[in-house]
Design a protein around this motif. Structure first.
Motif, PDB file in Angstrom:
ATOM      1  N   ALA A 129      26.826  38.674  52.616  1.00 52.09           N
ATOM      2  CA  ALA A 129      25.421  38.864  52.097  1.00 52.09           C
ATOM      3  C   ALA A 129      25.005  38.009  50.912  1.00 52.09           C
ATOM      4  O   ALA A 129      24.036  37.274  50.812  1.00 52.09           O
ATOM      5  CB  ALA A 129      25.064  40.183  51.609  1.00 52.09           C
ATOM      6  N   ILE A 130      25.944  37.802  49.941  1.00 56.78           N
ATOM      7  CA  ILE A 130      25.582  36.903  48.835  1.00 56.78           C
ATOM      8  C   ILE A 130      25.506  35.653  49.276  1.00 56.78           C
ATOM      9  O   ILE A 130      24.776  34.762  48.730  1.00 56.78           O
ATOM     10  CB  ILE A 130      26.517  37.248  47.621  1.00 56.78           C
ATOM     11  CG1 ILE A 130      26.555  38.633  46.986  1.00 56.78           C
ATOM     12  CG2 ILE A 130      26.560  36.434  46.740  1.00 56.78           C
ATOM     13  CD1 ILE A 130      27.740  39.185  46.212  1.00 56.78           C
ATOM     14  N   VAL A 131      26.611  35.273  50.115  1.00 55.24           N
ATOM     15  CA  VAL A 131      26.809  33.538  50.326  1.00 55.24           C
ATOM     16  C   VAL A 131      25.678  33.560  51.290  1.00 55.24           C
ATOM     17  O   VAL A 131      24.975  32.474  51.210  1.00 55.24           O
ATOM     18  CB  VAL A 131      27.992  33.588  51.261  1.00 55.24           C
ATOM     19  CG1 VAL A 131      28.127  32.160  51.749  1.00 55.24           C
ATOM     20  CG2 VAL A 131      29.046  33.553  50.262  1.00 55.24           C
ATOM     21  N   GLY A 132      25.156  34.507  52.208  1.00 57.38           N
ATOM     22  CA  GLY A 132      24.227  34.407  53.102  1.00 57.38           C
ATOM     23  C   GLY A 132      22.700  34.083  52.548  1.00 57.38           C
ATOM     24  O   GLY A 132      21.983  33.460  52.719  1.00 57.38           O
ATOM     25  N   PHE A 154      20.349  32.197  55.453  1.00 63.75           N
ATOM     26  CA  PHE A 154      20.152  32.989  56.633  1.00 63.75           C
ATOM     27  C   PHE A 154      20.418  34.680  56.257  1.00 63.75           C
ATOM     28  O   PHE A 154      20.565  35.431  56.915  1.00 63.75           O
ATOM     29  CB  PHE A 154      21.375  32.831  57.375  1.00 63.75           C
ATOM     30  CG  PHE A 154      22.810  32.885  57.014  1.00 63.75           C
ATOM     31  CD1 PHE A 154      23.553  33.949  57.049  1.00 63.75           C
ATOM     32  CD2 PHE A 154      23.449  31.898  56.545  1.00 63.75           C
ATOM     33  CE1 PHE A 154      24.699  34.215  56.710  1.00 63.75           C
ATOM     34  CE2 PHE A 154      24.821  31.717  56.187  1.00 63.75           C
ATOM     35  CZ  PHE A 154      25.431  32.859  56.109  1.00 63.75           C
ATOM     36  N   GLY A 155      20.249  34.879  54.825  1.00 63.02           N
ATOM     37  CA  GLY A 155      19.915  36.342  54.530  1.00 63.02           C
ATOM     38  C   GLY A 155      21.175  37.248  54.391  1.00 63.02           C
ATOM     39  O   GLY A 155      22.347  36.816  54.612  1.00 63.02           O
ATOM     40  N   ILE A 156      20.904  38.469  54.447  1.00 61.53           N
ATOM     41  CA  ILE A 156      21.646  39.588  54.400  1.00 61.53           C
ATOM     42  C   ILE A 156      22.099  40.263  55.780  1.00 61.53           C
ATOM     43  O   ILE A 156      22.736  41.152  55.878  1.00 61.53           O
ATOM     44  CB  ILE A 156      21.437  40.694  53.331  1.00 61.53           C
ATOM     45  CG1 ILE A 156      20.255  41.290  53.824  1.00 61.53           C
ATOM     46  CG2 ILE A 156      21.394  39.987  51.853  1.00 61.53           C
ATOM     47  CD1 ILE A 156      19.903  42.608  53.248  1.00 61.53           C
ATOM     48  N   MET A 157      21.502  39.486  56.778  1.00 64.14           N
ATOM     49  CA  MET A 157      21.739  40.336  58.061  1.00 64.14           C
ATOM     50  C   MET A 157      23.100  40.082  58.533  1.00 64.14           C
ATOM     51  O   MET A 157      23.416  41.320  59.280  1.00 64.14           O
ATOM     52  CB  MET A 157      20.802  39.512  59.086  1.00 64.14           C
ATOM     53  CG  MET A 157      19.186  39.838  58.760  1.00 64.14           C
ATOM     54  SD  MET A 157      18.965  41.620  58.622  1.00 64.14           S
ATOM     55  CE  MET A 157      19.212  42.062  60.167  1.00 64.14           C
TER      56      MET A 157
END
Length: 122
Positions: free
Chosen positions: A23-26, A31-34
């Motif tokens: 989620a952090i990297v996203g 591309f968010g936390i999905m």
């Protein structure tokens, strides 16, 4: 049985940590936390299903987790099965949006429950 619950705890903790990192990297990659929901949710759904058929006593956290999380997966299955032809999409979509808020909290509770059970069975 003891090793199953110990392994389950460590596996769920691993997926929770990987999910948080994704989620952090996203968020930085756009591309968010999905991805968090899939990385954490699918292993917990599998673990929940395996535990459902075991004859051990179910904790209150386990029961509440099932009440709140299973409908989310059922709704996703309905959406992917019927595409745009489903009439109740507005109501069920609202449930999915609300679940975006409470499912990370439920995931943490599920890992805590796995920890508690692994320490209880000695």
């Amino acid at each position: 049985m003891k090793t199953f619950f110990e392994n389950q705890y460590y596996l769920q903790l691993f997926f929770l940590i990987i999910g948080i990192l994704s989620a952090i990297v996203g968020c930085f990659l756009g591309f968010g936390i999905m991805l968090f929901y899939l990385i954490v949710g699918i292993p917990q759904l599998i673990s929940f299903s395996i535990r459902a058929f075991k004859k051990d006593e179910k904790s209150i956290i386990y029961i509440i987790y099932g009440i709140f999380i299973l409908p989310v997966w059922i709704i996703l299955l309905i959406f992917f099965s019927f595409r745009n032809e489903f009439i109740g999409a507005n109501f069920l979509g609202t449930i999915l949006i609300i679940s975006l808020i409470y499912s990370p909290i439920m995931a943490i509770f599920y890992v805590y429950d796995a920890y508690k059970i692994s320490k209880q069975i000695v």
